[in-house]
Structure formats: structure tokens, C-alpha cells
Design a protein around this motif. Structure first.
Motif, mmCIF file in Angstrom:
data_model
loop_
_atom_site.group_PDB
_atom_site.id
_atom_site.type_symbol
_atom_site.label_atom_id
_atom_site.label_comp_id
_atom_site.label_asym_id
_atom_site.label_seq_id
_atom_site.Cartn_x
_atom_site.Cartn_y
_atom_site.Cartn_z
ATOM 1 N N TYR A 159 0.831 -1.205 0.000
ATOM 2 C CA TYR A 159 0.000 0.000 0.000
ATOM 3 C C TYR A 159 0.865 1.255 0.000
ATOM 4 O O TYR A 159 0.636 2.190 -0.794
ATOM 5 N N TRP A 160 1.866 1.280 0.875
ATOM 6 C CA TRP A 160 2.737 2.457 0.944
ATOM 7 C C TRP A 160 3.550 2.632 -0.337
ATOM 8 O O TRP A 160 3.732 3.754 -0.807
ATOM 9 N N GLN A 161 4.035 1.545 -0.893
ATOM 10 C CA GLN A 161 4.812 1.637 -2.125
ATOM 11 C C GLN A 161 3.963 2.182 -3.267
ATOM 12 O O GLN A 161 4.454 2.951 -4.107
ATOM 13 N N ASN A 162 2.704 1.791 -3.302
ATOM 14 C CA ASN A 162 1.802 2.309 -4.333
ATOM 15 C C ASN A 162 1.622 3.818 -4.194
ATOM 16 O O ASN A 162 1.623 4.553 -5.199
ATOM 17 N N ILE A 163 1.489 4.286 -2.950
ATOM 18 C CA ILE A 163 1.350 5.730 -2.714
ATOM 19 C C ILE A 163 2.630 6.454 -3.108
ATOM 20 O O ILE A 163 2.592 7.532 -3.727
ATOM 21 N N ILE A 164 3.774 5.881 -2.743
ATOM 22 C CA ILE A 164 5.054 6.509 -3.072
ATOM 23 C C ILE A 164 5.224 6.651 -4.584
ATOM 24 O O ILE A 164 5.729 7.658 -5.086
ATOM 25 N N GLN A 165 4.762 5.659 -5.325
ATOM 26 C CA GLN A 165 4.949 5.662 -6.773
ATOM 27 C C GLN A 165 3.911 6.499 -7.518
ATOM 28 O O GLN A 165 4.211 7.091 -8.563
ATOM 29 N N THR A 166 2.698 6.554 -6.988
ATOM 30 C CA THR A 166 1.615 7.195 -7.737
ATOM 31 C C THR A 166 0.977 8.372 -7.026
ATOM 32 O O THR A 166 0.231 9.129 -7.655
ATOM 33 N N GLY A 167 1.227 8.554 -5.739
ATOM 34 C CA GLY A 167 0.555 9.598 -4.981
ATOM 35 C C GLY A 167 1.221 10.951 -5.129
ATOM 36 O O GLY A 167 2.302 11.079 -5.704
ATOM 37 N N GLU A 168 0.566 11.966 -4.574
ATOM 38 C CA GLU A 168 1.145 13.307 -4.574
ATOM 39 C C GLU A 168 2.304 13.375 -3.600
ATOM 40 O O GLU A 168 2.489 12.487 -2.767
ATOM 41 N N ALA A 169 3.091 14.418 -3.701
ATOM 42 C CA ALA A 169 4.354 14.503 -2.969
ATOM 43 C C ALA A 169 4.176 14.369 -1.463
ATOM 44 O O ALA A 169 4.899 13.610 -0.803
ATOM 45 N N SER A 170 3.213 15.088 -0.883
ATOM 46 C CA SER A 170 3.035 15.048 0.573
ATOM 47 C C SER A 170 2.617 13.661 1.048
ATOM 48 O O SER A 170 3.090 13.171 2.077
ATOM 49 N N ALA A 171 1.729 13.011 0.276
ATOM 50 C CA ALA A 171 1.292 11.658 0.635
ATOM 51 C C ALA A 171 2.439 10.673 0.499
ATOM 52 O O ALA A 171 2.586 9.752 1.321
ATOM 53 N N ALA A 172 3.275 10.840 -0.532
ATOM 54 C CA ALA A 172 4.413 9.946 -0.736
ATOM 55 C C ALA A 172 5.418 10.075 0.390
ATOM 56 O O ALA A 172 5.986 9.075 0.856
ATOM 57 N N VAL A 173 5.644 11.288 0.849
ATOM 58 C CA VAL A 173 6.568 11.508 1.971
ATOM 59 C C VAL A 173 6.039 10.836 3.232
ATOM 60 O O VAL A 173 6.784 10.178 3.978
ATOM 61 N N ALA A 174 4.748 10.985 3.489
ATOM 62 C CA ALA A 174 4.145 10.369 4.677
ATOM 63 C C ALA A 174 4.201 8.849 4.588
ATOM 64 O O ALA A 174 4.483 8.166 5.584
ATOM 65 N N ALA A 175 3.953 8.285 3.401
ATOM 66 C CA ALA A 175 4.012 6.838 3.225
ATOM 67 C C ALA A 175 5.423 6.318 3.426
ATOM 68 O O ALA A 175 5.630 5.267 4.055
ATOM 69 N N ALA A 176 6.416 7.040 2.893
ATOM 70 C CA ALA A 176 7.811 6.630 3.071
ATOM 71 C C ALA A 176 8.210 6.659 4.533
ATOM 72 O O ALA A 176 8.929 5.776 5.018
ATOM 73 N N ALA A 177 7.745 7.676 5.265
ATOM 74 C CA ALA A 177 8.041 7.765 6.691
ATOM 75 C C ALA A 177 7.397 6.612 7.453
ATOM 76 O O ALA A 177 8.004 6.028 8.361
ATOM 77 N N SER A 178 6.176 6.256 7.090
ATOM 78 C CA SER A 178 5.487 5.137 7.741
ATOM 79 C C SER A 178 6.223 3.828 7.487
ATOM 80 O O SER A 178 6.361 2.995 8.393
ATOM 81 N N MET A 179 6.709 3.647 6.270
ATOM 82 C CA MET A 179 7.435 2.428 5.946
ATOM 83 C C MET A 179 8.746 2.336 6.722
ATOM 84 O O MET A 179 9.086 1.284 7.260
ATOM 85 N N ARG A 180 9.463 3.438 6.790
ATOM 86 C CA ARG A 180 10.722 3.447 7.557
ATOM 87 C C ARG A 180 10.459 3.140 9.020
ATOM 88 O O ARG A 180 11.215 2.400 9.660
#
Length: 234
Positions: free
Chosen positions: A121-142
Motif C-alpha cells: 500500500y505504501w509503495q503504491n502511494i510513493i509511486q503514484t501519490g502526490e508529494a506530501s502523501a508519498a513523503v508520509a508513506a515513506a516515513a510510515s514504511m521506515r
């Protein structure tokens, strides 16, 4: 049907069957060692997601003998004593230990499987989502990759399921609130609560590990029932 209960030796903690007694001792000793070494024990023996830099192959086993503090240890070991002692006397030490390990490993498996779905789910957001959502998803994954999971709770929930399967009509009473219900209803309620809490997320508790322990306990008991080996001892 005839259920045989094994006698236990006398002496300190001798009233507790041997496997249950040894699990309590091991968990207590590991908590003491963890309090002295802290990060080393968590980084080495707690359960991390397989792509975490801290993951080691033995962690699905070792994490179930670690705890986050005395309160965590006490409630798990008290429940282990209450229900594990009964199951060990019914099944014998070898079969009981097998059940305990299968439910603990099953808890780790389901917990890791849910984390895998989260990473997708997070990888999908990072690849296709807007910048702020991608940053939040990357932080959640880390954060997930760096967060250890500890505790015997998955196996403990497996024991609760096992007790309810063997003694479904026995009455259990909570201390607070003082509610009495048959074991089968308590377990169903606990499972429903864990599912709701797991889906809501955010409280830092591995609810799907609890459900994994119950699920794999159910599968193992159904296998034993089908083979008419529910009450045989190894």
C-alpha cells in the motif's frame, strides 16, 4: 473419552507443569537480561520485518520469549499459567509445546503478512501519490522497518483458543469488569475485538499477531480432531 492429567513435582513452582514452568522462567530471565542490555537484545532477538536491516532468521522464534516490560510479561505469564497449565496436563508436555510453538510462529507469520500488505500500500502511494502523501508513506514504511515486535501474546491467544475448544462451556470471569461468560463466548469476543482494533490500527499493539495465534491454534486443533488425536499424548 478419558483425559489423563500428569502429576507435577513438588517444590518451588512445582505445582506448575514443566513446560509452562520453564517458559515462565525463560521469559523472566530474558526480561532481566533485556533490562541490562536494552538495545542489543531488541535489535538481535525481537521480530523485525524481513527487509529491515535488523532482521535475523531466528527472530520469529526468539521474539515470543521477549517482552517490553514487567507489566507486559506479568499479564502474559499469568494467562499462560492459568490456561497453559490446564492444556499441558491434558495434552502432555511434548504435544503442548508443539501447540505453543505453532501458535507463536503462526502469530509471527500473520503479523508479517499484514506488514507486507502495508508495504504494498505504501509503495503504491510513493509511486503514484502526490508529494506530501508519498513523503508520509515513506516515513510510515521506515518506521515499520525500524520497529521491533516482542511478546508471547500470539501464543497466549492460541492457548485461550485451545482452552475454549476443549472446555467451551466452562465459565470464565473477568476481574474488571466482573463479567462471567462461557469460554467459547469470551474467545469469540476477544477475536472480534482484536480484528476491529487491528483494522483501526495506530495503538502500537500487534493485534493481527494475536489473531494469528488463534487461527493457527484452530487449524492445529481441527487437524487433531479429524485424526482423532485431540486427547492423545506424545
Amino acid at each position: 473419552m478419558q483425559i489423563r492429567f500428569r502429576n507435577t513435582p513438588g517444590g518451588l513452582l512445582g505445582f506448575i507443569p514443566p513446560v509452562t514452568r520453564n517458559i515462565i522462567i525463560i521469559n523472566t530471565l530474558i526480561l532481566i537480561i533485556t533490562s541490562l542490555t536494552k538495545n542489543f537484545m531488541y535489535e538481535t532477538f525481537a521480530l523485525f520485518y524481513p527487509s529491515s536491516p535488523f532482521f535475523r532468521w531466528w527472530q520469529p522464534v526468539t521474539h515470543m520469549f521477549m517482552h517490553g516490560g514487567f507489566g507486559h510479561l506479568f499479564f502474559n505469564m499469568f494467562t499462560l499459567y492459568m490456561f497453559g497449565s490446564v492444556l499441558e496436563r491434558v495434552w502432555g508436555p511434548k504435544k503442548y509445546l508443539l501447540y505453543y510453538m505453532v501458535t507463536g510462529l503462526g502469530a509471527a507469520l500473520l503479523h508479517t503478512g499484514v506488514e507486507w500488505l502495508q508495504t504494498l500500500y505504501w509503495q503504491n502511494i510513493i509511486q503514484t501519490g502526490e508529494a506530501s502523501a508519498a513523503v508520509a508513506a515513506a516515513a510510515s514504511m521506515r518506521r515499520m522497518l525500524m520497529t521491533p515486535t516482542v511478546g508471547a501474546s500470539g501464543a497466549i491467544y492460541g492457548l485461550l483458543l485451545g482452552y475454549a475448544m476443549l472446555f467451551p462451556d466452562s465459565v470464565m470471569t473477568l476481574i474488571f469488569p466482573p463479567i462471567s461468560l462461557k469460554a467459547k463466548w469470551f474467545v469469540l469476543i476477544f477475536a472480534a475485538i482484536e480484528l476491529v482494533m487491528g483494522l483501526s490500527g495506530g495503538d502500537g499493539v500487534a493485534h493481527f499477531a494475536h489473531l494469528g495465534g488463534m487461527l493457527f491454534g484452530l487449524i492445529l486443533i481441527l487437524i487433531w480432531r479429524k485424526g482423532q488425536k485431540m486427547y492423545t499424548q506424545y
